[in-house]
Design an enzyme around this catalytic site. Structure first.
Site, mmCIF file in Angstrom:
data_model
loop_
_atom_site.group_PDB
_atom_site.id
_atom_site.type_symbol
_atom_site.label_atom_id
_atom_site.label_comp_id
_atom_site.label_asym_id
_atom_site.label_seq_id
_atom_site.Cartn_x
_atom_site.Cartn_y
_atom_site.Cartn_z
ATOM 1 N N TYR A 13 0.725 -1.207 -0.107
ATOM 2 C CA TYR A 13 -0.116 0.080 -0.015
ATOM 3 C C TYR A 13 0.808 1.218 -0.169
ATOM 4 C CZ TYR A 13 -4.253 -2.739 0.420
ATOM 5 O OH TYR A 13 -5.450 -3.357 0.152
ATOM 6 N N GLY A 15 4.436 1.076 -0.787
ATOM 7 C CA GLY A 15 5.420 1.065 -2.253
ATOM 8 C C GLY A 15 5.013 1.175 -3.458
ATOM 9 N N THR A 133 7.552 2.203 8.491
ATOM 10 C CA THR A 133 7.470 2.964 9.893
ATOM 11 C C THR A 133 8.223 1.845 10.783
ATOM 12 O OG1 THR A 133 5.251 3.752 9.170
ATOM 13 C CG2 THR A 133 5.989 3.770 11.697
ATOM 14 N N LYS A 221 7.513 9.879 12.779
ATOM 15 C CA LYS A 221 6.275 9.090 12.180
ATOM 16 C C LYS A 221 5.608 8.464 13.273
ATOM 17 C CE LYS A 221 3.968 6.635 9.549
ATOM 18 N NZ LYS A 221 3.007 7.331 8.820
ATOM 19 N N ASN A 225 1.402 9.328 13.998
ATOM 20 C CA ASN A 225 0.325 8.282 13.910
ATOM 21 C C ASN A 225 -0.160 8.420 15.725
ATOM 22 O OD1 ASN A 225 0.211 7.682 11.449
ATOM 23 N ND2 ASN A 225 0.917 5.784 11.799
ATOM 24 N N LEU A 228 -2.827 11.398 15.740
ATOM 25 C CA LEU A 228 -4.037 11.490 15.032
ATOM 26 C C LEU A 228 -4.870 10.463 15.618
ATOM 27 C CD1 LEU A 228 -2.166 11.519 11.304
ATOM 28 C CD2 LEU A 228 -3.708 12.930 12.340
ATOM 29 N N CYS A 277 -1.883 0.897 10.699
ATOM 30 C CA CYS A 277 -0.821 1.342 11.373
ATOM 31 C C CYS A 277 -1.158 2.042 12.876
ATOM 32 C CB CYS A 277 -0.256 2.160 10.240
ATOM 33 S SG CYS A 277 0.700 1.398 8.980
HETATM 34 P P1 NAD Z 1 2.011 -4.442 2.765
HETATM 35 O O1 NAD Z 1 2.007 -5.480 3.425
HETATM 36 O O2 NAD Z 1 0.850 -3.729 1.865
HETATM 37 O O3 NAD Z 1 3.234 -4.380 1.739
HETATM 38 C C1 NAD Z 1 4.678 -5.010 2.126
HETATM 39 C C2 NAD Z 1 5.264 -5.572 1.127
HETATM 40 O O4 NAD Z 1 6.466 -6.015 1.545
HETATM 41 C C3 NAD Z 1 4.359 -7.169 0.729
HETATM 42 O O5 NAD Z 1 3.713 -7.157 -0.396
HETATM 43 C C4 NAD Z 1 5.614 -8.220 1.145
HETATM 44 O O6 NAD Z 1 5.400 -9.091 0.389
HETATM 45 C C5 NAD Z 1 6.601 -7.409 0.823
HETATM 46 N N1 NAD Z 1 7.819 -7.994 1.369
HETATM 47 C C6 NAD Z 1 7.942 -8.218 2.795
HETATM 48 N N2 NAD Z 1 9.488 -8.595 2.984
HETATM 49 C C7 NAD Z 1 9.997 -8.438 1.699
HETATM 50 C C8 NAD Z 1 11.310 -8.853 1.061
HETATM 51 N N3 NAD Z 1 12.259 -9.312 2.065
HETATM 52 N N4 NAD Z 1 11.659 -8.651 -0.223
HETATM 53 C C9 NAD Z 1 10.703 -8.176 -1.151
HETATM 54 N N5 NAD Z 1 9.389 -7.962 -0.580
HETATM 55 C C10 NAD Z 1 9.201 -8.185 0.639
HETATM 56 O O7 NAD Z 1 2.470 -2.997 3.711
HETATM 57 P P2 NAD Z 1 2.112 -1.315 3.554
HETATM 58 O O8 NAD Z 1 0.890 -1.191 4.070
HETATM 59 O O9 NAD Z 1 2.791 -0.989 2.371
HETATM 60 O O10 NAD Z 1 3.188 -0.624 4.824
HETATM 61 C C11 NAD Z 1 4.461 -0.888 4.626
HETATM 62 C C12 NAD Z 1 5.128 -0.188 5.655
HETATM 63 O O11 NAD Z 1 4.827 1.159 5.463
HETATM 64 C C13 NAD Z 1 4.758 -0.330 7.052
HETATM 65 O O12 NAD Z 1 5.867 -0.188 8.013
HETATM 66 C C14 NAD Z 1 3.765 0.611 7.401
HETATM 67 O O13 NAD Z 1 3.810 0.783 9.120
HETATM 68 C C15 NAD Z 1 4.155 1.682 6.709
HETATM 69 N N6 NAD Z 1 3.205 2.872 6.198
HETATM 70 C C16 NAD Z 1 1.872 2.182 5.831
HETATM 71 C C17 NAD Z 1 0.941 3.057 5.293
HETATM 72 C C18 NAD Z 1 -0.365 2.548 4.993
HETATM 73 O O14 NAD Z 1 -1.255 3.481 4.762
HETATM 74 N N7 NAD Z 1 -0.617 1.307 4.487
HETATM 75 C C19 NAD Z 1 1.228 4.508 5.559
HETATM 76 C C20 NAD Z 1 2.394 5.125 5.806
HETATM 77 C C21 NAD Z 1 3.377 4.269 6.345
HETATM 78 C C1 UGA Z 2 -3.013 6.758 8.765
HETATM 79 C C2 UGA Z 2 -2.714 8.219 9.047
HETATM 80 O O1 UGA Z 2 -3.451 9.106 8.659
HETATM 81 C C3 UGA Z 2 -1.430 8.370 8.078
HETATM 82 O O2 UGA Z 2 -0.967 9.746 7.912
HETATM 83 C C4 UGA Z 2 -0.420 7.422 7.968
HETATM 84 O O3 UGA Z 2 0.706 7.838 7.053
HETATM 85 C C5 UGA Z 2 -1.018 6.037 8.019
HETATM 86 O O4 UGA Z 2 -2.042 6.010 8.984
HETATM 87 C C6 UGA Z 2 0.068 5.073 8.403
HETATM 88 O O5 UGA Z 2 1.071 5.420 8.914
HETATM 89 O O6 UGA Z 2 -0.270 3.904 7.994
HETATM 90 P P1 UGA Z 2 -4.705 5.492 7.307
HETATM 91 O O7 UGA Z 2 -4.670 4.533 8.327
HETATM 92 O O8 UGA Z 2 -4.492 4.912 6.020
HETATM 93 O O9 UGA Z 2 -3.607 6.577 7.462
HETATM 94 O O10 UGA Z 2 -6.339 6.187 7.695
HETATM 95 P P2 UGA Z 2 -6.872 7.426 8.283
HETATM 96 O O11 UGA Z 2 -7.566 8.476 7.391
HETATM 97 O O12 UGA Z 2 -5.961 7.802 9.182
HETATM 98 O O13 UGA Z 2 -7.952 6.556 9.023
HETATM 99 C C7 UGA Z 2 -7.621 5.485 10.278
HETATM 100 C C8 UGA Z 2 -8.771 5.044 10.889
HETATM 101 O O14 UGA Z 2 -9.158 6.198 11.535
HETATM 102 C C9 UGA Z 2 -9.733 4.567 10.015
HETATM 103 O O15 UGA Z 2 -10.543 3.539 10.567
HETATM 104 C C10 UGA Z 2 -10.855 6.042 9.919
HETATM 105 O O16 UGA Z 2 -12.267 5.520 9.709
HETATM 106 C C11 UGA Z 2 -10.718 6.410 11.270
HETATM 107 N N1 UGA Z 2 -10.969 7.723 11.638
HETATM 108 C C12 UGA Z 2 -10.230 8.837 11.054
HETATM 109 C C13 UGA Z 2 -12.106 7.802 12.586
HETATM 110 O O17 UGA Z 2 -12.711 7.224 12.943
HETATM 111 N N2 UGA Z 2 -12.506 9.311 12.736
HETATM 112 C C14 UGA Z 2 -11.582 10.369 12.095
HETATM 113 O O18 UGA Z 2 -11.803 11.606 12.378
HETATM 114 C C15 UGA Z 2 -10.545 9.949 11.212
#
Ligand code: NAD
Ligand code: UGA
Length: 463
Positions: A13, A15, A133, A221, A225, A228, A277
């Protein structure tokens, strides 16, 4: 170092969307996203670009524009690492499910595997960027692994956490509030920071690119979070008090949000926050605080999670109590399964926990979500291990049509705030349901007066 080739390890999500935007905005840079998961890479490469594995508004068009030009998705991790000057590590960092720190600390095994793989393959100097993260001071561990390769290759480790939210990832990436880059103060460190700044400067104004030391970046980071999520737990705590006192949490949120010191965003009361997260990162923060002996700091932040768990449980309890203290063999329609609108991601979605509670009460649940595939609903429930997969199958069904979901239902629970729910023919739904027809709006998206006029018994969160 002038960057001409980027590799990103992890096509999830973060990358996938992040690299799609870098490729779009930097056509002179070749961007290769690699992953061990062959199905995921195959989906990113699907000829039909609407079938990419992540649903985000606007993303498929951006992928279509750059894919095959300077954006590539591959399982050939080694070649991509070998060729790149700059490597993003964007793999998952879930909560540990075993051993020391179980249930709290971040599991860094995927990060360590990446570091070891880079160490093994790299033949020339590389900049390694933590995009995942990570707990504060993880860069130290990565550096230690990389510096012990003995092949004379120099590595610079940067921290560049991602702040995108799912459902709005494209806009968040195109117009970020800030880009945060942490690096060493040494000459080589400063040069590495500048190389990454130059990449972002292709579309982000310079005054939004913030540089700090590595540890501040890593900790910022987790702090962002935590702040928030804390706002959501704070307003959710008030929602319970509102229900007891006759105040309306939406009105309270509006009133306090107009104070410019508080601000109006992130004050929506709900069935509880979900997503991959918030919980993981706060638990990690709590663990880090505890590991430094800072028990009051740990307890303070842990309360955000305690409140969130309470809010989810409170919602399912309310359904049971309102339905005359039994939901056994009653049909409950779930509108929404994703953890928020405009995403197909269900990780830690409140819907999973509410469903689990109601299945324990022997309810029958029919789920409709516009973007979540049926098998995901079952894998989410099975992952909890509360009961056998067969027992989940007996109690839960997933349908493709909201009207079918609500047909003959005793109650509807709104678990995601999808826009389309507002436009439904609620008269038709009312007439197809058991009476009294209950609606439990876990997202406060429907209009109370209109629902009550139709005849529904309508309950929202916090009013
Ligand atoms: P994700 O699970 O969707 O994707 C991670 C991918 O990495 C998977 O497809 C997995 O197969 C791959 N992977 C794992 N080990 C590997 C390796 N050794 N070589 C190659 N591929 C490998 O995770 P995500 O939601 O993209 O989150 C990734 C990081 O970003 C986490 O640390 C998360 O906390 C952070 N983050 C996520 C969000 C979000 O909205 N999802 C936002 C900000 C930060
Ligand atoms: C959250 C942060 O907003 C991002 O900045 C951060 O990068 C990311 O986490 C992460 O590190 O993964 P995300 O979890 O994708 O993003 O979505 P949000 O919009 O933050 O919502 C998180 C949860 O809170 C959802 O279930 C949403 O419905 C809930 N929410 C959000 C509420 O219940 N009330 C609100 O006012 C806002």
């Amino acid at each position: 170092m002038k960057i001409t080739k980027i590799c990103c390890i992890g096509a999830g999500y973060v990358g996938g969307p992040t690299m799609a935007i870098i490729a779009q905005k930097c056509p002179h840079i070749q961007v290769t996203v690699v992953d061990l998961n062959e199905n995921r890479i195959a989906a990113w490469n699907d000829e039909d670009v609407t079938k990419i594995p992540i649903y985000e508004p606007g993303l498929s068009d951006i992928v279509a524009e750059s894919r095959g030009r300077n954006l590539f998705f591959s399982t050939d991790v080694e070649t991509a690492i070998d060729e790149a000057e700059l490597i993003f590590i964007s793999v998952n960092t879930p909560t540990k499910t075993f051993g020391k720190g179980k249930g709290m600390a971040a599991d860094l095994k995927y990060i360590e595997l990446c570091a070891r793989q880079i160490a093994k393959i790299a033949k020339d100097n590389k900049i390694v960027v933590e995009k995942s993260t990570l707990p504060v001071r993880t860069a130290e561990a990565i550096k230690s692994i990389l510096d012990h390769t003995g092949n004379g290759v120099q590595f610079q480790i940067l921290s560049n956490p991602e702040f995108l939210a799912e459902g709005t990832a494209v806009d968040d990436l195109l117009f970020p509030d800030r880009i945060l880059i942490g690096g060493d103060a040494s000459k080589e460190g400063v040069e590495a920071i500048q190389s990454l700044v130059d990449v972002y400067a292709n579309w982000v104004p310079q005054d939004k690119i913030l540089t700090t030391n590595v540890w501040s970046s890593e900790l910022s980071k987790l702090t962002a979070n935590a702040f928030l999520a804390q706002r959501i737990s704070s307003i959710n705590a008030m929602s319970e008090l509102c229900e007891k006192t006759g105040a309306d949490v939406n009105e309270v949120a509006r009133a306090i949000g107009m104070d410019s010191r508080i601000g109006s965003k992130f004050l929506k009361s709900s069935v509880g926050f979900g997503g991959s997260c918030f919980q993981k990162d706060i638990l990690n923060l709590v663990y880090i605080a505890k590991s430094y002996g800072l028990n009051e700091v740990a307890d303070y932040w842990e309360q955000v999670i305690v409140m969130n768990d309470h809010q989810k449980r409170r919602f399912s309890n309310k359904i049971v109590q309102t339905l005359y203290n039994t939901v056994a063999d009653k049909k409950i329609a779930f509108l929404g399964w994703a953890f928020k609108k405009d995403t197909n991601d269900t990780r830690e979605s409140a819907a999973i926990y509410v469903a689990d509670d109601l299945i324990n009460e022997q309810a029958n649940i029919t789920v409709y979500d516009p973007k979540v595939a049926g098998d995901k609903v079952f894998s989410d429930l099975n992952y909890l291990k509360t009961r056998s997969a067969d027992s989940n199958k007996e109690r839960v069904s997933v349908v493709q049509d909201p009207y079918e979901a609500c047909l003959n239902a005793h109650a509807i629970a709104v678990l995601t705030e999808w826009d389309e729910f507002i436009t439904y023919d609620w008269n038709r739904i009312y007439h197809s349901m058991q009476k009294p027809a209950f609606v439990f709006d876990g997202r406060n998206v429907l209009n109370r007066a209109e629902m009550e006029k139709i005849g529904f018994v309508y309950q929202s969160v916090g009013s």
